[in-house]
Scaffold this active site. Sequence first.
Site, PDB file in Angstrom:
ATOM      1  N   ASP A 122      17.719 -49.282  97.050  1.00 44.00           N
ATOM      2  CA  ASP A 122      18.700 -49.714  98.052  1.00 44.00           C
ATOM      3  C   ASP A 122      18.112 -50.731  99.032  1.00 44.00           C
ATOM      4  OD1 ASP A 122      21.268 -49.826  98.990  1.00 44.00           O
ATOM      5  OD2 ASP A 122      21.170 -47.976 100.162  1.00 44.00           O
ATOM      6  N   GLN A 173      19.154 -40.643 100.083  1.00 48.84           N
ATOM      7  CA  GLN A 173      20.534 -40.670 100.596  1.00 48.84           C
ATOM      8  C   GLN A 173      20.530 -40.426 102.103  1.00 48.84           C
ATOM      9  OE1 GLN A 173      23.518 -41.111  98.652  1.00 48.84           O
ATOM     10  NE2 GLN A 173      24.521 -41.177 100.642  1.00 48.84           N
ATOM     11  N   LYS A 226      27.585 -40.796  92.218  1.00 47.98           N
ATOM     12  CA  LYS A 226      26.542 -41.687  91.688  1.00 47.98           C
ATOM     13  C   LYS A 226      26.037 -41.138  90.354  1.00 47.98           C
ATOM     14  CE  LYS A 226      25.416 -43.516  96.205  1.00 47.98           C
ATOM     15  NZ  LYS A 226      24.705 -43.377  97.483  1.00 47.98           N
TER      16      LYS A 226
END
Length: 285
Positions: A121, A98, A54
């Site tokens: 997200d 994450q 990422k």
Amino acid sequence: MISTKIVNGKEIADKFCEEIKEKVSKIKQRGIFPTVALINVGDDSASNVYISKKQRIAEAIGISSRIYKFTAHADENELAELIWQLNTDDDVHAILLQSPLPPNIEFRKLVDLIRPDKDVDGLTTVNQGKLFSGASGSVPCTSLGILHLLRTVHKKLEGLHAVVLGRSFIVGRPLSQLLLNANCTVTVIHSFSKNITNVCKTADVLISAIGKPRFVTKNFIKQGATIIDVGINRVEENGKKRIVGDVDLENTLGIAGAITPVPNGVGPMTVAYLMHNTLELTYCR
Ligand code: NAP
């Protein structure tokens, strides 16, 4: 037997990232520098790989990324403190926690500390609620990436029967909602579902996100169906470690109409949509 199209997610993601890069360059000319904070907790080797991927893609596109790395012994208060700081830092537009987190840390509790307008997200309760109620908000990157891939295969999704294997809050549920919004008929399968093979065989579009190596074989697939393999499973075969999906790709060739491989299918699209969502959150400020 038909010829199965292998959908190259890497190529599609690269093209999409080029488009994002142009938009990033334009917003930077206005003195705004899109920035994403990536929080990585614990020693999960896969998470370390995803985070560095990422970071690499963000750099290539011109998005700034900040990595916050914690050991598996980090406590919730310490992580909450960081999230509060990032929430009030005007230079940070997007925050990603994450997963997976170590077992002593509750994902839901922490993710809900992220300001919804920095939740890149779309996993906060607020953004999940917005998705389910039809309001606009952040949508989980993997689900957006899957929809993008599907649209490269199908001009119209309306009326297709989509079967989603898995009902997690990260993949299965938001994806089912997006597919419903796209006017598919959606069936969601989970570990209590019965006659899974037969249900899957009625799918025009079959998406597997269960995390079971090569679970889906040709017996699950209707001739010509589109198969999206979300699974990332680490296996050891003939003394070699490798990554395989939930679908036994070789076994489905000649039956599936189109299929995404693992690697280079959904994975690169998830990263591309992390960049897309970061930019969207930057515009919103
Ligand atoms: P998860 O939270 O473990 O959820 C798995 C889901 O699959 C659950 O809903 C579970 O049902 C269902 N399930 C498990 N075994 C099943 C079986 N034998 N039959 C029917 N349903 C079954 O996993 P996740 O986070 O959604 O991730 C799923 C997979 O996608 C993993 O391999 C993960 O690494 C991968 N992934 C990939 C990407 C990417 O970018 N490519 C992104 C995210 C995740 P219950 O709800 O009943 O337990």
